[in-house]
Scaffold this active site. Structure first.
Site, PDB file in Angstrom:
ATOM      1  N   HIS A  60     -22.832 -72.846  55.869  1.00  0.00           N
ATOM      2  CA  HIS A  60     -23.774 -72.314  54.896  1.00  0.00           C
ATOM      3  C   HIS A  60     -23.122 -72.150  53.534  1.00  0.00           C
ATOM      4  O   HIS A  60     -21.900 -72.071  53.401  1.00  0.00           O
ATOM      5  CB  HIS A  60     -24.388 -70.990  55.380  1.00  0.00           C
ATOM      6  CG  HIS A  60     -23.601 -69.763  55.066  1.00  0.00           C
ATOM      7  ND1 HIS A  60     -23.672 -69.128  53.844  1.00  0.00           N
ATOM      8  CD2 HIS A  60     -22.731 -69.053  55.807  1.00  0.00           C
ATOM      9  CE1 HIS A  60     -22.876 -68.070  53.861  1.00  0.00           C
ATOM     10  NE2 HIS A  60     -22.296 -68.001  55.036  1.00  0.00           N
ATOM     11  N   CYS A  61     -23.989 -72.137  52.524  1.00  0.00           N
ATOM     12  CA  CYS A  61     -23.588 -71.835  51.153  1.00  0.00           C
ATOM     13  C   CYS A  61     -24.592 -70.806  50.631  1.00  0.00           C
ATOM     14  O   CYS A  61     -25.160 -70.056  51.427  1.00  0.00           O
ATOM     15  CB  CYS A  61     -23.555 -73.111  50.297  1.00  0.00           C
ATOM     16  SG  CYS A  61     -25.135 -73.978  50.215  1.00  0.00           S
ATOM     17  N   ARG A  62     -24.833 -70.765  49.360  1.00  0.00           N
ATOM     18  CA  ARG A  62     -25.769 -69.765  48.823  1.00  0.00           C
ATOM     19  C   ARG A  62     -27.219 -70.151  49.103  1.00  0.00           C
ATOM     20  O   ARG A  62     -27.987 -69.352  49.612  1.00  0.00           O
ATOM     21  CB  ARG A  62     -25.550 -69.572  47.323  1.00  0.00           C
ATOM     22  CG  ARG A  62     -26.439 -68.461  46.737  1.00  0.00           C
ATOM     23  CD  ARG A  62     -26.136 -68.184  45.283  1.00  0.00           C
ATOM     24  NE  ARG A  62     -26.365 -69.327  44.422  1.00  0.00           N
ATOM     25  CZ  ARG A  62     -27.538 -69.644  43.868  1.00  0.00           C
ATOM     26  NH1 ARG A  62     -28.592 -68.918  44.080  1.00  0.00           N
ATOM     27  NH2 ARG A  62     -27.641 -70.697  43.093  1.00  0.00           N
ATOM     28  N   ILE A  90     -27.299 -68.471  52.563  1.00  0.00           N
ATOM     29  CA  ILE A  90     -27.298 -67.024  52.760  1.00  0.00           C
ATOM     30  C   ILE A  90     -28.580 -66.395  52.203  1.00  0.00           C
ATOM     31  O   ILE A  90     -29.066 -65.397  52.722  1.00  0.00           O
ATOM     32  CB  ILE A  90     -26.028 -66.359  52.170  1.00  0.00           C
ATOM     33  CG1 ILE A  90     -25.866 -64.928  52.695  1.00  0.00           C
ATOM     34  CG2 ILE A  90     -26.017 -66.424  50.669  1.00  0.00           C
ATOM     35  CD1 ILE A  90     -24.525 -64.282  52.384  1.00  0.00           C
TER      36      ILE A  90
END
Length: 107
Positions: A60-62, A90
């Site tokens: 995952h990233c932002r 996220i």
């Protein structure tokens, strides 16, 4: 090997069953984190991921864009065929009502 999208709710279930969650954001981007996630910044090629062979891995990233753009490289960086990209990153996790922790609470 191909990385597949996964909803936050499905990811939470997979994590509870032993999947590894990997946050590819840079350390300075991480004001909030998902408990238990390993940080392996994309700038380092997502190096240092501690996945067991065959263990499902969720990246995952932002927002999910960075993981989508780097899906092939991320899938190639782990010793498993079960690779997922957290839909919405996220932010999607939070929108689904799942918990995050401030970085200073991360142990």
């Amino acid at each position: 090997m191909t990385a597949k999208p996964i909803t936050p709710e499905a990811a939470a279930r997979l994590i509870a069953d032993g999947a590894l969650l990997v946050d590819i954001r840079e350390a300075q981007e991480c004001a909030e984190v998902i408990e238990g996630a390993q940080n392996a910044p994309m700038s380092s090629g997502a190096a240092g991921i501690e996945a067991s062979p065959g263990q499902p891995v969720i990246f995952h990233c932002r927002t999910g864009r960075r993981t989508e753009m780097n899906a092939e490289a991320l899938a190639a960086s782990v010793p498993t065929d079960e690779v997922y990209l957290l839909q919405g990153g996220i932010e999607g996790w939070q929108a689904a009502g799942l918990p995050v922790s401030p970085i200073n609470d991360r142990s």
